[in-house]
Design a protein around this motif. Structure first.
Motif, PDB file in Angstrom:
ATOM      1  N   LYS A   9       0.718  -1.223   0.159  1.00 36.75           N
ATOM      2  CA  LYS A   9       0.113   0.251  -0.137  1.00 36.75           C
ATOM      3  C   LYS A   9       0.848   1.303  -0.202  1.00 36.75           C
ATOM      4  CE  LYS A   9      -0.500  -0.102   4.980  1.00 36.75           C
ATOM      5  NZ  LYS A   9      -1.490  -0.103   6.235  1.00 36.75           N
ATOM      6  N   MET A  48      -8.270  -5.001  -0.180  1.00 39.00           N
ATOM      7  CA  MET A  48      -8.330  -4.556  -1.814  1.00 39.00           C
ATOM      8  C   MET A  48      -8.411  -2.979  -2.096  1.00 39.00           C
ATOM      9  SD  MET A  48      -8.268  -5.789  -4.820  1.00 39.00           S
ATOM     10  CE  MET A  48      -8.373  -7.713  -4.170  1.00 39.00           C
ATOM     11  N   ALA A  49      -8.980  -2.240  -0.924  1.00 32.16           N
ATOM     12  CA  ALA A  49      -9.402  -0.752  -1.345  1.00 32.16           C
ATOM     13  C   ALA A  49      -7.751  -0.112  -1.383  1.00 32.16           C
ATOM     14  CB  ALA A  49      -9.944  -0.284   0.136  1.00 32.16           C
ATOM     15  N   ALA A  94      -5.239  -1.404  -2.761  1.00 29.24           N
ATOM     16  CA  ALA A  94      -4.932  -1.681  -4.155  1.00 29.24           C
ATOM     17  C   ALA A  94      -5.653  -0.572  -5.017  1.00 29.24           C
ATOM     18  CB  ALA A  94      -5.136  -3.143  -4.655  1.00 29.24           C
ATOM     19  N   THR A  95      -6.780  -0.608  -5.053  1.00 28.35           N
ATOM     20  CA  THR A  95      -7.657   0.318  -5.695  1.00 28.35           C
ATOM     21  C   THR A  95      -7.043   1.758  -5.552  1.00 28.35           C
ATOM     22  OG1 THR A  95      -9.630  -1.083  -5.405  1.00 28.35           O
ATOM     23  CG2 THR A  95      -9.948   1.024  -6.142  1.00 28.35           C
ATOM     24  N   VAL A 110      -3.899   1.949  -7.746  1.00 27.23           N
ATOM     25  CA  VAL A 110      -4.329   2.177  -9.289  1.00 27.23           C
ATOM     26  C   VAL A 110      -4.964   3.595  -9.581  1.00 27.23           C
ATOM     27  CG1 VAL A 110      -5.751   0.988 -10.974  1.00 27.23           C
ATOM     28  CG2 VAL A 110      -4.558  -0.449  -9.314  1.00 27.23           C
ATOM     29  N   ASP A 111      -5.534   3.909  -8.697  1.00 26.26           N
ATOM     30  CA  ASP A 111      -6.288   5.370  -8.788  1.00 26.26           C
ATOM     31  C   ASP A 111      -5.172   6.392  -8.872  1.00 26.26           C
ATOM     32  OD1 ASP A 111      -8.677   4.173  -9.214  1.00 26.26           O
ATOM     33  OD2 ASP A 111      -9.228   4.748  -7.021  1.00 26.26           O
ATOM     34  N   LEU A 133      -4.487  -3.903 -12.609  1.00 24.67           N
ATOM     35  CA  LEU A 133      -4.706  -4.242 -11.318  1.00 24.67           C
ATOM     36  C   LEU A 133      -5.101  -5.732 -11.845  1.00 24.67           C
ATOM     37  CD1 LEU A 133      -5.341  -4.269  -8.213  1.00 24.67           C
ATOM     38  CD2 LEU A 133      -7.598  -3.715  -8.717  1.00 24.67           C
ATOM     39  N   THR A 139      -5.810  -9.804  -9.627  1.00 20.56           N
ATOM     40  CA  THR A 139      -6.064 -10.343  -8.436  1.00 20.56           C
ATOM     41  C   THR A 139      -5.545 -11.851  -8.141  1.00 20.56           C
ATOM     42  OG1 THR A 139      -7.836  -8.933  -8.150  1.00 20.56           O
ATOM     43  CG2 THR A 139      -7.966 -10.884  -6.586  1.00 20.56           C
TER      44      THR A 139
END
Length: 248
Positions: free
Chosen positions: A105, A206-207, A209-210, A213-214, A221, A223
């Motif tokens: 992260k 997962m948030a 990772a999102t 990516v953002d 991304l 999984t």
């Protein structure tokens, strides 16, 4: 055949042997470099007197690239290795041609997480770490599927954790506790990036990772089903294939 230099940096509290299951397939397509991070595995812990900092560990990575005559490389890592990748990116973005983030992260530690790391570092230096550290972390290092179906992975993780020098573990904990938020660094990273997350990762939701990516301008991304925080150990075939399918 591609000979892209690919640096993979290991997770805490392990060493470069965590990549053993990926080495053969990745080395067919890339010039693979998997160093031990300072104080862990076979890497020495310099007695500089300076406070532990991932910036110093980033200097180690850059120095190794210099020694190998590599100007630019795809740099990536798992968990702490991802934090170190971000430190390399902060220090020398011109040396990075691509990024691989696995179960990691961008954010800094919360006050609670930072305090827990520092307390653990003190305990490791006071009484050692063999047995209890691996046991305390095992429930979150690997996913439920691995716990239920892959006893050999559990044994390997325990073996790698127990093999690390206490001083290196404590140094890494203190360095991670002091790391900054790297979101702005990711926003400025105008290179291809791959973010891989174990679907059962309980340490890095997962948030996270999102959010990475953002922040990244050019990110993909992926999984890994049935894997937790140490997806390269839990399902090395899937992680290797994901990297190879993406590799510039």
């Amino acid at each position: 055949m591609s000979t892209t230099p690919l640096v993979l940096l290991h997770a805490f509290p392990l060493d470069s042997r965590m990549w053993d299951g990926l080495t053969e397939p990745l080395a067919r397509r890339a010039r693979l470099i998997t160093p031990d991070q300072r104080g862990l595995g076979t890497a020495t812990l310099p007695d500089t007197g300076a406070a532990p900092s991932l910036d110093d560990a980033a200097d180690d990575v850059l120095a190794q690239l210099d020694q190998l005559g590599i100007d630019r490389a795809v740099v990536g890592g798992c968990s702490m290795g991802g934090y170190l990748t971000m430190a390399v990116l902060r220090k020398a973005p011109e040396r990075v041609s691509g990024l691989v983030f696995i179960d990691t992260k961008a954010g800094a530690d919360t006050d609670e997480a930072r305090a827990n790391r520092l307390t653990t570092a003190e305990r490791v230096m006071r009484e050692g770490h063999q047995g209890w550290l691996a046991e305390n972390m095992m429930s979150v290092l690997v996913g439920p599927t691995t716990h239920a179906e892959r006893p050999e992975v559990l044994a390997r993780v325990r073996e790698l954790v127990d093999a690390q020098p206490p001083a290196g573990i404590a140094w890494a904990l203190r360095a991670m506790a002091d790391r900054p938020d790297s979101t702005a660094t990711l926003r400025a990273a105008d290179v291809p990036a791959l973010v891989i997350m174990g679907a059962e990762d309980q340490l890095t939701p997962m948030a996270e990772a999102t959010a990475m990516v953002d922040a990244l301008p050019n990110a993909t991304l992926a999984t890994v089903q049935g894997a937790g925080h140490l997806s390269p150990l839990e399902d090395p075939e899937s992680v290797a294939k994901t990297v190879l399918d993406w590799l510039p």
